[in-house]
Design a protein around this motif. Structure first.
Motif, PDB file in Angstrom:
ATOM      1  N   GLN A  71       0.829  -1.199   0.000  1.00  0.00           N
ATOM      2  CA  GLN A  71       0.000   0.000   0.000  1.00  0.00           C
ATOM      3  C   GLN A  71       0.867   1.254   0.000  1.00  0.00           C
ATOM      4  OE1 GLN A  71      -2.350   0.803   3.525  1.00  0.00           O
ATOM      5  NE2 GLN A  71      -4.103   1.417   2.275  1.00  0.00           N
ATOM      6  N   GLY A  72       2.043   1.135   0.596  1.00  0.00           N
ATOM      7  CA  GLY A  72       2.974   2.256   0.640  1.00  0.00           C
ATOM      8  C   GLY A  72       4.326   1.767   1.119  1.00  0.00           C
ATOM      9  N   TYR A  73       5.328   2.613   1.014  1.00  0.00           N
ATOM     10  CA  TYR A  73       6.671   2.241   1.475  1.00  0.00           C
ATOM     11  C   TYR A  73       7.495   3.495   1.722  1.00  0.00           C
ATOM     12  CZ  TYR A  73       8.513   3.526  -3.113  1.00  0.00           C
ATOM     13  OH  TYR A  73       8.861   4.240  -4.240  1.00  0.00           O
ATOM     14  N   LYS A  74       8.520   3.329   2.555  1.00  0.00           N
ATOM     15  CA  LYS A  74       9.509   4.380   2.766  1.00  0.00           C
ATOM     16  C   LYS A  74      10.876   3.726   2.836  1.00  0.00           C
ATOM     17  CE  LYS A  74       6.468   7.523   5.330  1.00  0.00           C
ATOM     18  NZ  LYS A  74       6.197   8.159   6.641  1.00  0.00           N
ATOM     19  N   LEU A  75      11.847   4.371   2.219  1.00  0.00           N
ATOM     20  CA  LEU A  75      13.231   3.898   2.224  1.00  0.00           C
ATOM     21  C   LEU A  75      14.108   4.962   2.874  1.00  0.00           C
ATOM     22  CD1 LEU A  75      13.933   2.306  -1.289  1.00  0.00           C
ATOM     23  CD2 LEU A  75      14.272   1.221   0.928  1.00  0.00           C
ATOM     24  N   PHE A  76      14.858   4.548   3.903  1.00  0.00           N
ATOM     25  CA  PHE A  76      15.742   5.464   4.607  1.00  0.00           C
ATOM     26  C   PHE A  76      17.179   4.964   4.554  1.00  0.00           C
ATOM     27  CE2 PHE A  76      11.607   5.859   6.686  1.00  0.00           C
ATOM     28  CZ  PHE A  76      11.424   7.225   6.748  1.00  0.00           C
ATOM     29  N   GLY A 136       0.982  11.487  12.484  1.00  0.00           N
ATOM     30  CA  GLY A 136       0.426  12.827  12.463  1.00  0.00           C
ATOM     31  C   GLY A 136       1.322  13.765  11.681  1.00  0.00           C
ATOM     32  N   GLY A 137       0.803  14.964  11.413  1.00  0.00           N
ATOM     33  CA  GLY A 137       1.561  15.956  10.676  1.00  0.00           C
ATOM     34  C   GLY A 137       1.292  15.891   9.196  1.00  0.00           C
ATOM     35  N   THR A 138       2.109  16.614   8.433  1.00  0.00           N
ATOM     36  CA  THR A 138       1.941  16.680   6.993  1.00  0.00           C
ATOM     37  C   THR A 138       2.430  15.408   6.333  1.00  0.00           C
ATOM     38  OG1 THR A 138       4.106  17.706   6.719  1.00  0.00           O
ATOM     39  CG2 THR A 138       2.234  19.174   7.022  1.00  0.00           C
ATOM     40  N   ARG A 139       1.945  15.131   5.140  1.00  0.00           N
ATOM     41  CA  ARG A 139       2.313  13.910   4.430  1.00  0.00           C
ATOM     42  C   ARG A 139       3.388  14.170   3.384  1.00  0.00           C
ATOM     43  NH1 ARG A 139      -1.323   9.894   5.293  1.00  0.00           N
ATOM     44  NH2 ARG A 139      -1.016   8.910   3.267  1.00  0.00           N
ATOM     45  N   THR A 140       3.826  15.421   3.268  1.00  0.00           N
ATOM     46  CA  THR A 140       4.906  15.753   2.337  1.00  0.00           C
ATOM     47  C   THR A 140       5.945  16.589   3.080  1.00  0.00           C
ATOM     48  OG1 THR A 140       3.750  17.759   1.607  1.00  0.00           O
ATOM     49  CG2 THR A 140       3.373  15.741   0.334  1.00  0.00           C
ATOM     50  N   ALA A 141       7.170  16.482   2.652  1.00  0.00           N
ATOM     51  CA  ALA A 141       8.255  17.246   3.272  1.00  0.00           C
ATOM     52  C   ALA A 141       9.371  17.407   2.254  1.00  0.00           C
ATOM     53  CB  ALA A 141       8.771  16.533   4.525  1.00  0.00           C
ATOM     54  N   ALA A 142      10.307  18.284   2.562  1.00  0.00           N
ATOM     55  CA  ALA A 142      11.451  18.473   1.674  1.00  0.00           C
ATOM     56  C   ALA A 142      12.212  17.162   1.518  1.00  0.00           C
ATOM     57  CB  ALA A 142      12.368  19.554   2.252  1.00  0.00           C
ATOM     58  N   THR A 143      12.743  16.935   0.327  1.00  0.00           N
ATOM     59  CA  THR A 143      13.417  15.665   0.052  1.00  0.00           C
ATOM     60  C   THR A 143      14.653  15.471   0.916  1.00  0.00           C
ATOM     61  OG1 THR A 143      14.624  16.730  -1.754  1.00  0.00           O
ATOM     62  CG2 THR A 143      12.577  15.562  -2.312  1.00  0.00           C
ATOM     63  N   ASP A 144      15.256  16.574   1.379  1.00  0.00           N
ATOM     64  CA  ASP A 144      16.469  16.448   2.191  1.00  0.00           C
ATOM     65  C   ASP A 144      16.180  16.615   3.680  1.00  0.00           C
ATOM     66  OD1 ASP A 144      15.794  19.101   2.045  1.00  0.00           O
ATOM     67  OD2 ASP A 144      17.828  19.832   1.687  1.00  0.00           O
ATOM     68  N   ALA A 145      14.908  16.526   4.067  1.00  0.00           N
ATOM     69  CA  ALA A 145      14.554  16.671   5.476  1.00  0.00           C
ATOM     70  C   ALA A 145      15.039  15.462   6.268  1.00  0.00           C
ATOM     71  CB  ALA A 145      13.042  16.827   5.625  1.00  0.00           C
ATOM     72  N   PRO A 146      15.714  15.670   7.394  1.00  0.00           N
ATOM     73  CA  PRO A 146      16.225  14.537   8.178  1.00  0.00           C
ATOM     74  C   PRO A 146      15.112  13.868   8.985  1.00  0.00           C
ATOM     75  CG  PRO A 146      16.748  16.573   9.296  1.00  0.00           C
ATOM     76  CD  PRO A 146      16.096  16.970   7.998  1.00  0.00           C
ATOM     77  N   ALA A 251      18.521   9.828   9.755  1.00  0.00           N
ATOM     78  CA  ALA A 251      18.413   9.192   8.446  1.00  0.00           C
ATOM     79  C   ALA A 251      17.879  10.158   7.399  1.00  0.00           C
ATOM     80  CB  ALA A 251      17.500   7.966   8.533  1.00  0.00           C
ATOM     81  N   ASP A 252      18.236   9.868   6.169  1.00  0.00           N
ATOM     82  CA  ASP A 252      17.667  10.566   5.003  1.00  0.00           C
ATOM     83  C   ASP A 252      16.667   9.634   4.342  1.00  0.00           C
ATOM     84  OD1 ASP A 252      19.298  12.976   5.072  1.00  0.00           O
ATOM     85  OD2 ASP A 252      20.965  11.682   4.496  1.00  0.00           O
ATOM     86  N   GLN A 253      15.520  10.184   3.951  1.00  0.00           N
ATOM     87  CA  GLN A 253      14.547   9.378   3.222  1.00  0.00           C
ATOM     88  C   GLN A 253      14.915   9.399   1.743  1.00  0.00           C
ATOM     89  OE1 GLN A 253      10.412   9.858   4.193  1.00  0.00           O
ATOM     90  NE2 GLN A 253       9.710   8.981   2.257  1.00  0.00           N
ATOM     91  N   LEU A 254      15.206   8.220   1.203  1.00  0.00           N
ATOM     92  CA  LEU A 254      15.641   8.093  -0.185  1.00  0.00           C
ATOM     93  C   LEU A 254      14.471   8.076  -1.150  1.00  0.00           C
ATOM     94  CD1 LEU A 254      18.391   5.350   0.221  1.00  0.00           C
ATOM     95  CD2 LEU A 254      18.648   7.832   0.382  1.00  0.00           C
ATOM     96  N   ALA A 255      13.366   7.467  -0.737  1.00  0.00           N
ATOM     97  CA  ALA A 255      12.204   7.325  -1.613  1.00  0.00           C
ATOM     98  C   ALA A 255      11.019   6.923  -0.772  1.00  0.00           C
ATOM     99  CB  ALA A 255      12.453   6.262  -2.698  1.00  0.00           C
ATOM    100  N   GLY A 256       9.824   7.024  -1.346  1.00  0.00           N
ATOM    101  CA  GLY A 256       8.649   6.593  -0.607  1.00  0.00           C
ATOM    102  C   GLY A 256       7.371   6.929  -1.322  1.00  0.00           C
ATOM    103  N   ALA A 257       6.336   6.228  -0.932  1.00  0.00           N
ATOM    104  CA  ALA A 257       4.981   6.494  -1.412  1.00  0.00           C
ATOM    105  C   ALA A 257       4.061   6.295  -0.220  1.00  0.00           C
ATOM    106  CB  ALA A 257       4.597   5.550  -2.548  1.00  0.00           C
ATOM    107  N   GLU A 258       3.308   7.314   0.136  1.00  0.00           N
ATOM    108  CA  GLU A 258       2.467   7.257   1.325  1.00  0.00           C
ATOM    109  C   GLU A 258       1.267   6.346   1.089  1.00  0.00           C
ATOM    110  OE1 GLU A 258       2.792   8.348   4.265  1.00  0.00           O
ATOM    111  OE2 GLU A 258       4.376   9.878   4.183  1.00  0.00           O
ATOM    112  N   PRO A 259       0.895   5.523   2.096  1.00  0.00           N
ATOM    113  CA  PRO A 259      -0.344   4.758   1.991  1.00  0.00           C
ATOM    114  C   PRO A 259      -1.551   5.679   2.073  1.00  0.00           C
ATOM    115  CG  PRO A 259       0.575   4.546   4.180  1.00  0.00           C
ATOM    116  CD  PRO A 259       1.591   5.305   3.365  1.00  0.00           C
ATOM    117  N   ALA A 260      -2.689   5.185   1.635  1.00  0.00           N
ATOM    118  CA  ALA A 260      -3.909   5.958   1.728  1.00  0.00           C
ATOM    119  C   ALA A 260      -4.264   6.169   3.191  1.00  0.00           C
ATOM    120  CB  ALA A 260      -5.048   5.236   1.015  1.00  0.00           C
ATOM    121  N   PRO A 261      -4.892   7.320   3.541  1.00  0.00           N
ATOM    122  CA  PRO A 261      -5.257   7.585   4.941  1.00  0.00           C
ATOM    123  C   PRO A 261      -6.184   6.503   5.475  1.00  0.00           C
ATOM    124  CG  PRO A 261      -5.510   9.549   3.574  1.00  0.00           C
ATOM    125  CD  PRO A 261      -5.264   8.417   2.643  1.00  0.00           C
TER     126      PRO A 261
END
Length: 261
Positions: A71-76, A136-146, A251-261
């Motif tokens: 449904q979604g993934y994050k890579l750090f 919680g919080g926003t679902r998007t952020a700067a690509t270089d956000a730690p 960590a740095d987030q390398l890639a990701g796709a948020e799951p549906a709420p």
């Protein structure tokens, strides 16, 4: 009375008090089936592993998401090499238990869902079936956000820990978000914590490196404000009986796709 008994009585009091008032929702989240995959490599292979995860592995996971398996993934990727700590981290979210079962079949030929190139570089894999219990919080952020990734061992039952999270932890995160320091957070809980590296894993996505540098001062500011709330203060005073903190990673987030709420 034993310390754990005192804490339990305190939690019950907090629960009764919160039940008497409109419930505070720490995060609009239904528990999600997740798998957290920790990857380690030899120090000399870290640069190549980072490149493979950001490229080929991200494309692989995105393809599995489009197929409906994920449904979604994050890579750090951990910014700093640290002996006996992970280098790469996958947080994989499944739409339901059936999808998680299908993933287990994939593991037979592709441990961790890794591409052949990634598998050749990895020396150690730790996989933790979990539930995403709060976010919680926003679902998007700067690509270089730690992102700070913090493991905890929990010494009370999960139901009590979640009361503690909603009473003590989430109000702080919400305060950090209000101060513009934190963009988002999520909390994973291991389904089978006995003997595992962590029982609760917290991921804090900061706005940027400047915001991360303000972590201590913002924590102190928000805690002074929250200390005026008797329920929060009681939970703060008993927090050492709830969990023990492990070694955090930046960590740095390398890639990701948020799951549906």
């Amino acid at each position: 009375m034993r310390l754990k008994d005192i804490f339990f009585v305190g939690l019950v009091s907090l629960f009764v008090a919160s039940a008497a008032a409109p419930p505070r929702v720490a995060a609009a989240a239904t528990p999600q089936t997740t798998l957290v995959v920790e990857l380690s490599a030899a120090p000399a292979d870290r640069p190549q592993l980072r490149s493979v995860l950001a490229g080929e592995q991200a494309q692989r996971l995105d393809g599995l998401r489009r197929q409906g398996l994920l449904q979604g993934y994050k890579l750090f990727f951990n910014r700093y090499p640290d002996t006996n700590r992970w280098d790469g981290l996958e947080v994989l979210t499944f739409s339901n238990g059936a999808a998680a079962t299908r993933w287990a079949a994939l593991e037979r030929t592709s441990p961790g869902g890794l591409s052949p190139a990634a598998l050749r570089l990895v020396t150690h894999i730790v996989e933790t079936p979990a539930d995403g219990v709060r976010r919680g919080g926003t679902r998007t952020a700067a690509t270089d956000a730690p992102t700070l990734v913090i493991p905890y061992q929990v010494v009370v039952p999960s139901s009590q820990y979640l009361i503690y999270v909603d009473t003590y932890v989430a109000p702080q995160f919400d305060g950090w978000i209000a101060e513009g320091v934190l963009d988002s957070y999520e909390i994973q809980m291991s389904r089978f914590p006995a003997g595992r590296p962590w029982a609760s894993l917290i991921l804090l996505r900061y706005h940027d490196d400047v915001a991360l540098g303000r972590r201590d001062e913002t924590t102190a500011l928000v805690r002074r404000r929250l200390a005026e709330n008797p329920q929060w203060k009681a939970a703060s005073d008993s927090k050492t009986t709830v969990r023990t903190e492990g070694v955090l990673a930046v960590a740095d987030q390398l890639a990701g796709a948020e799951p549906a709420p």
